[in-house]
Write an enzyme that holds these catalytic residues in place. Sequence first.
Site, PDB file in Angstrom:
ATOM      1  N   GLY A 125       0.809  -1.214   0.000  1.00  0.00           N
ATOM      2  CA  GLY A 125       0.000   0.000   0.000  1.00  0.00           C
ATOM      3  C   GLY A 125       0.839   1.259   0.000  1.00  0.00           C
ATOM      4  O   GLY A 125       2.079   1.217   0.073  1.00  0.00           O
ATOM      5  N   ASP A 126       0.166   2.406  -0.163  1.00  0.00           N
ATOM      6  CA  ASP A 126       0.801   3.730  -0.113  1.00  0.00           C
ATOM      7  C   ASP A 126       1.861   3.940  -1.191  1.00  0.00           C
ATOM      8  O   ASP A 126       2.822   4.692  -0.995  1.00  0.00           O
ATOM      9  CB  ASP A 126       1.417   3.988   1.278  1.00  0.00           C
ATOM     10  CG  ASP A 126       0.394   3.854   2.383  1.00  0.00           C
ATOM     11  OD1 ASP A 126      -0.785   4.148   2.122  1.00  0.00           O
ATOM     12  OD2 ASP A 126       0.775   3.454   3.494  1.00  0.00           O
ATOM     13  N   GLU A 127       1.705   3.301  -2.323  1.00  0.00           N
ATOM     14  CA  GLU A 127       2.686   3.408  -3.405  1.00  0.00           C
ATOM     15  C   GLU A 127       2.577   4.749  -4.147  1.00  0.00           C
ATOM     16  O   GLU A 127       3.438   5.074  -4.973  1.00  0.00           O
ATOM     17  CB  GLU A 127       2.493   2.263  -4.420  1.00  0.00           C
ATOM     18  CG  GLU A 127       2.733   0.861  -3.873  1.00  0.00           C
ATOM     19  CD  GLU A 127       1.485   0.251  -3.251  1.00  0.00           C
ATOM     20  OE1 GLU A 127       0.465   0.966  -3.098  1.00  0.00           O
ATOM     21  OE2 GLU A 127       1.532  -0.942  -2.899  1.00  0.00           O
ATOM     22  N   LYS A 178      -0.754   5.607  -5.363  1.00  0.00           N
ATOM     23  CA  LYS A 178      -1.835   5.316  -6.317  1.00  0.00           C
ATOM     24  C   LYS A 178      -2.712   6.542  -6.545  1.00  0.00           C
ATOM     25  O   LYS A 178      -3.107   6.838  -7.663  1.00  0.00           O
ATOM     26  CB  LYS A 178      -2.704   4.153  -5.792  1.00  0.00           C
ATOM     27  CG  LYS A 178      -1.925   2.861  -5.599  1.00  0.00           C
ATOM     28  CD  LYS A 178      -2.773   1.784  -4.961  1.00  0.00           C
ATOM     29  CE  LYS A 178      -3.165   2.058  -3.525  1.00  0.00           C
ATOM     30  NZ  LYS A 178      -2.051   2.049  -2.549  1.00  0.00           N
ATOM     31  N   LYS A 228      -2.074   9.771  -6.341  1.00  0.00           N
ATOM     32  CA  LYS A 228      -1.447  10.763  -7.225  1.00  0.00           C
ATOM     33  C   LYS A 228      -1.541  10.307  -8.690  1.00  0.00           C
ATOM     34  O   LYS A 228      -1.862  11.097  -9.577  1.00  0.00           O
ATOM     35  CB  LYS A 228       0.026  10.955  -6.823  1.00  0.00           C
ATOM     36  CG  LYS A 228       0.792  11.745  -7.863  1.00  0.00           C
ATOM     37  CD  LYS A 228       2.234  12.024  -7.561  1.00  0.00           C
ATOM     38  CE  LYS A 228       2.866  12.569  -8.853  1.00  0.00           C
ATOM     39  NZ  LYS A 228       4.124  13.239  -8.680  1.00  0.00           N
ATOM     40  N   ALA A 272      -7.999   2.887   3.353  1.00  0.00           N
ATOM     41  CA  ALA A 272      -7.187   3.515   2.309  1.00  0.00           C
ATOM     42  C   ALA A 272      -6.996   4.994   2.619  1.00  0.00           C
ATOM     43  O   ALA A 272      -7.857   5.629   3.233  1.00  0.00           O
ATOM     44  CB  ALA A 272      -7.885   3.369   0.955  1.00  0.00           C
ATOM     45  N   THR A 312      -3.391  10.205  -1.346  1.00  0.00           N
ATOM     46  CA  THR A 312      -3.037  11.626  -1.248  1.00  0.00           C
ATOM     47  C   THR A 312      -2.812  12.247  -2.615  1.00  0.00           C
ATOM     48  O   THR A 312      -2.112  11.683  -3.460  1.00  0.00           O
ATOM     49  CB  THR A 312      -1.731  11.783  -0.437  1.00  0.00           C
ATOM     50  OG1 THR A 312      -1.822  10.959   0.714  1.00  0.00           O
ATOM     51  CG2 THR A 312      -1.476  13.222  -0.043  1.00  0.00           C
ATOM     52  N   THR A 331      -5.914  -0.543  10.663  1.00  0.00           N
ATOM     53  CA  THR A 331      -6.174   0.896  10.707  1.00  0.00           C
ATOM     54  C   THR A 331      -7.284   1.223  11.714  1.00  0.00           C
ATOM     55  O   THR A 331      -7.581   2.394  11.931  1.00  0.00           O
ATOM     56  CB  THR A 331      -6.598   1.404   9.320  1.00  0.00           C
ATOM     57  OG1 THR A 331      -7.765   0.669   8.923  1.00  0.00           O
ATOM     58  CG2 THR A 331      -5.496   1.220   8.292  1.00  0.00           C
ATOM     59  N   THR A 360      -3.672   6.843   9.380  1.00  0.00           N
ATOM     60  CA  THR A 360      -3.482   6.748  10.834  1.00  0.00           C
ATOM     61  C   THR A 360      -2.328   7.605  11.347  1.00  0.00           C
ATOM     62  O   THR A 360      -2.173   7.753  12.566  1.00  0.00           O
ATOM     63  CB  THR A 360      -3.194   5.283  11.233  1.00  0.00           C
ATOM     64  OG1 THR A 360      -2.016   4.866  10.523  1.00  0.00           O
ATOM     65  CG2 THR A 360      -4.335   4.365  10.882  1.00  0.00           C
ATOM     66  N   LYS A 376       8.280   8.102  -6.055  1.00  0.00           N
ATOM     67  CA  LYS A 376       9.195   8.470  -4.959  1.00  0.00           C
ATOM     68  C   LYS A 376      10.673   8.246  -5.281  1.00  0.00           C
ATOM     69  O   LYS A 376      11.482   7.982  -4.398  1.00  0.00           O
ATOM     70  CB  LYS A 376       8.767   7.751  -3.671  1.00  0.00           C
ATOM     71  CG  LYS A 376       7.295   8.011  -3.356  1.00  0.00           C
ATOM     72  CD  LYS A 376       6.904   7.749  -1.935  1.00  0.00           C
ATOM     73  CE  LYS A 376       7.042   8.960  -1.067  1.00  0.00           C
ATOM     74  NZ  LYS A 376       6.182   8.963   0.111  1.00  0.00           N
TER      75      LYS A 376
HETATM   76  P1  GDP Z   1      -1.569   5.732  -1.928  1.00  0.00           P
HETATM   77  O1  GDP Z   1      -2.273   5.186  -0.750  1.00  0.00           O
HETATM   78  O2  GDP Z   1      -0.972   4.661  -2.787  1.00  0.00           O
HETATM   79  O3  GDP Z   1      -2.395   6.692  -2.725  1.00  0.00           O
HETATM   80  O4  GDP Z   1      -0.324   6.550  -1.342  1.00  0.00           O
HETATM   81  P2  GDP Z   1      -0.354   7.577  -0.091  1.00  0.00           P
HETATM   82  O5  GDP Z   1      -1.032   8.812  -0.504  1.00  0.00           O
HETATM   83  O6  GDP Z   1      -0.865   6.896   1.130  1.00  0.00           O
HETATM   84  O7  GDP Z   1       1.189   7.767   0.164  1.00  0.00           O
HETATM   85  C1  GDP Z   1       2.027   8.299  -0.783  1.00  0.00           C
HETATM   86  C2  GDP Z   1       2.677   9.535  -0.182  1.00  0.00           C
HETATM   87  O8  GDP Z   1       3.785   9.911  -0.984  1.00  0.00           O
HETATM   88  C3  GDP Z   1       1.769  10.754  -0.187  1.00  0.00           C
HETATM   89  O9  GDP Z   1       2.124  11.575   0.891  1.00  0.00           O
HETATM   90  C4  GDP Z   1       2.084  11.425  -1.512  1.00  0.00           C
HETATM   91  O10 GDP Z   1       1.830  12.823  -1.486  1.00  0.00           O
HETATM   92  C5  GDP Z   1       3.558  11.163  -1.602  1.00  0.00           C
HETATM   93  N1  GDP Z   1       4.106  10.986  -2.968  1.00  0.00           N
HETATM   94  C6  GDP Z   1       3.541  10.442  -4.054  1.00  0.00           C
HETATM   95  N2  GDP Z   1       4.416  10.359  -5.070  1.00  0.00           N
HETATM   96  C7  GDP Z   1       5.572  10.895  -4.605  1.00  0.00           C
HETATM   97  C8  GDP Z   1       6.866  11.071  -5.164  1.00  0.00           C
HETATM   98  O11 GDP Z   1       7.150  10.722  -6.302  1.00  0.00           O
HETATM   99  N3  GDP Z   1       7.819  11.649  -4.352  1.00  0.00           N
HETATM  100  C9  GDP Z   1       7.554  12.035  -3.082  1.00  0.00           C
HETATM  101  N4  GDP Z   1       8.538  12.578  -2.368  1.00  0.00           N
HETATM  102  N5  GDP Z   1       6.348  11.871  -2.527  1.00  0.00           N
HETATM  103  C10 GDP Z   1       5.373  11.295  -3.269  1.00  0.00           C
HETATM  104  P1  IMO Z   2      -3.794   2.519   0.700  1.00  0.00           P
HETATM  105  O1  IMO Z   2      -4.969   2.320  -0.213  1.00  0.00           O
HETATM  106  C1  IMO Z   2      -1.070   0.889   3.683  1.00  0.00           C
HETATM  107  C2  IMO Z   2      -2.667  -2.203   6.340  1.00  0.00           C
HETATM  108  C3  IMO Z   2      -2.771  -1.849   7.806  1.00  0.00           C
HETATM  109  C4  IMO Z   2      -2.553  -3.219   8.416  1.00  0.00           C
HETATM  110  C5  IMO Z   2      -3.295  -4.136   7.452  1.00  0.00           C
HETATM  111  C6  IMO Z   2      -4.712  -4.487   7.865  1.00  0.00           C
HETATM  112  O2  IMO Z   2      -3.676   3.887   1.253  1.00  0.00           O
HETATM  113  O3  IMO Z   2      -2.548   2.021   0.061  1.00  0.00           O
HETATM  114  P2  IMO Z   2      -6.991  -3.127   7.880  1.00  0.00           P
HETATM  115  O4  IMO Z   2      -7.378  -1.863   8.563  1.00  0.00           O
HETATM  116  O5  IMO Z   2      -7.141  -3.105   6.392  1.00  0.00           O
HETATM  117  O6  IMO Z   2      -7.651  -4.348   8.470  1.00  0.00           O
HETATM  118  O7  IMO Z   2      -5.425  -3.305   8.196  1.00  0.00           O
HETATM  119  O8  IMO Z   2      -3.323  -3.458   6.219  1.00  0.00           O
HETATM  120  N1  IMO Z   2      -3.347  -1.275   5.413  1.00  0.00           N
HETATM  121  C7  IMO Z   2      -2.706  -0.376   4.651  1.00  0.00           C
HETATM  122  N2  IMO Z   2      -1.402  -0.054   4.588  1.00  0.00           N
HETATM  123  N3  IMO Z   2      -1.951   1.481   2.850  1.00  0.00           N
HETATM  124  C8  IMO Z   2      -3.261   1.138   2.885  1.00  0.00           C
HETATM  125  O9  IMO Z   2      -4.153   1.588   1.980  1.00  0.00           O
HETATM  126  C9  IMO Z   2      -3.696   0.207   3.846  1.00  0.00           C
HETATM  127  N4  IMO Z   2      -4.892  -0.323   4.162  1.00  0.00           N
HETATM  128  C10 IMO Z   2      -4.663  -1.230   5.116  1.00  0.00           C
HETATM  129  O10 IMO Z   2      -1.766  -0.939   8.188  1.00  0.00           O
HETATM  130  O11 IMO Z   2      -1.204  -3.557   8.373  1.00  0.00           O
HETATM  131 MG    MG Z   3      -2.251   5.337   1.341  1.00  0.00          MG
END
Ligand code: GDP
Ligand code: IMO
Ligand code: MG
Length: 424
Positions: A12-14, A16, A18, A39, A42, A129, A301, A331
């Site tokens: 997660g948090d790759e 997506k 953006k 989820a 950002t 979460t 969180t 990133k």
């Molecule tokens: P998602 O859940 O996959 O949409 O990712 P998140 O929003 O949870 O986490 C990605 C974080 O990295 C956010 O704070 C974004 O603003 C930030 N981000 C996205 N792409 C880049 C990048 O290429 N470089 C940097 N430094 N930050 C980024």
């Molecule tokens: P996005 O869409 C990162 C993780 C939690 C925990 C596990 C189970 O932003 O990428 P849950 O609340 O789903 O039962 O938690 O999954 N987790 C995530 N980690 N990004 C997320 O979503 C996540 N959604 C759940 O931290 O380890």
């Molecule tokens: Mg995320």
Amino acid sequence: MTNTCVVGLQWGDEGKGKIIDILAKDYDVIVRYQGGGNAGHTLIIDEEKFIFHLIPSGILHQDKKCVIGNGIVFDPCLFLDEVAGLSERNINVNGNLFVSDRAHVVFPYHKKLDLLIEKQKGNSMIGTTGRGIGPCYTDKIARDGIRVAELLHKEHFKEKLKKTVEEKNRLFVDLYKDEPVSWEEIYEEYCVYAEKISPFVCDTVDLMAKAIEDNKKILFEGAQGALLDVDFGTYPYTTSSNASAGGVSPGIGVSPKQIHEIIGITKAYATRVGSGPFPTEIDGEQGEHIRKKGGEFGSTTGRPRRCGWFDAVAIRHSVRISGVDSLIMTKMDVLDDQETIRICTGYKSNKKVYHNFPADLDVLENCEPVYEEVSGWMEDTSKVRDVKSLPGKAMDYIRKVEEIIGLKVKMVSVGPERLQIISI
Ligand code: GDP
Ligand code: IMO
Ligand code: MG
């Protein structure tokens, strides 16, 4: 007409959110199909920050339709908060945001259970979460859930809620020795939500079928990542849904034949929030440095994310499951000051080297990663906007990843802002 699915290939948090925002301009309909308020996606546009938990990340494009599918566990309170937040910023969602009448509703007892189950697990807690995700999906599979359509039927809802809360209270009181919850309070609260969400609720199966008939272009927005997929991730340290591309069909009700392209998103390194194995995790100062530079704190969180090196064994596994066609690497800028960058190509365990991602958590937890090293570029990439201006060594890193994974990287992100993106 190409319909595209965007999935996370890690935990997660790759980035997506953006990427969906960037791609959305070329699509007509943007769909969330699994997960829920866990989820946190950002978007940063001209220094203005948006975090979406339930609403698809295409919502800032006002001429697009955004759909929350039946596969979502739907928290109406969170949804209404997001809608209110957008309306405060003069972003209109009326007429372009739709919620499936088949989505399962998250209730306060799901959140309470989520926390109690975690507490009971002690050292083996998942680190959820706390958004009630697991318990809501559990009710769905046990056929005890309450769907959006039922929420809108006051009398029927009342009966079902009363019965469900009675059962949950037996758990709270007898098993967990905790306080019961009041069905009357929940009923009152959720009747207010029902009224407020009803303009958004529709039969999204019909909506999607018509979009397909009209040759509309659809963008499917995955939440979480393949390594958190309940079937293919690091079970039981996963979420409770199918976070890979396979989740699309059951999560929105379109045929797999309607998904024409699958894009996998990966960071240039790796992160994980919550517990569970993470073979390439970097301990100590270097991990801390990446966390700070990358702002690696959970969007939902606020928890610090664990940081590690790019894990090609895990990514190849994720690519296989979803049938990924190409990669987008985010990133990249965070690695700007790393002299040496590592890529994990195998896991050494008990005199064996694993090249396939093992199901056995013991192997994942205790293996020694096999690394290839490449030298870092030691230059600021955050202002680069075209591929020719990328440092040669940054390009070498991208090519190395392409060679090891066997897929092209079609975009590289070099900062959180919408414009910090390079097409390759
Ligand atoms: P998602 O859940 O996959 O949409 O990712 P998140 O929003 O949870 O986490 C990605 C974080 O990295 C956010 O704070 C974004 O603003 C930030 N981000 C996205 N792409 C880049 C990048 O290429 N470089 C940097 N430094 N930050 C980024
Ligand atoms: P996005 O869409 C990162 C993780 C939690 C925990 C596990 C189970 O932003 O990428 P849950 O609340 O789903 O039962 O938690 O999954 N987790 C995530 N980690 N990004 C997320 O979503 C996540 N959604 C759940 O931290 O380890
Ligand atoms: Mg995320």
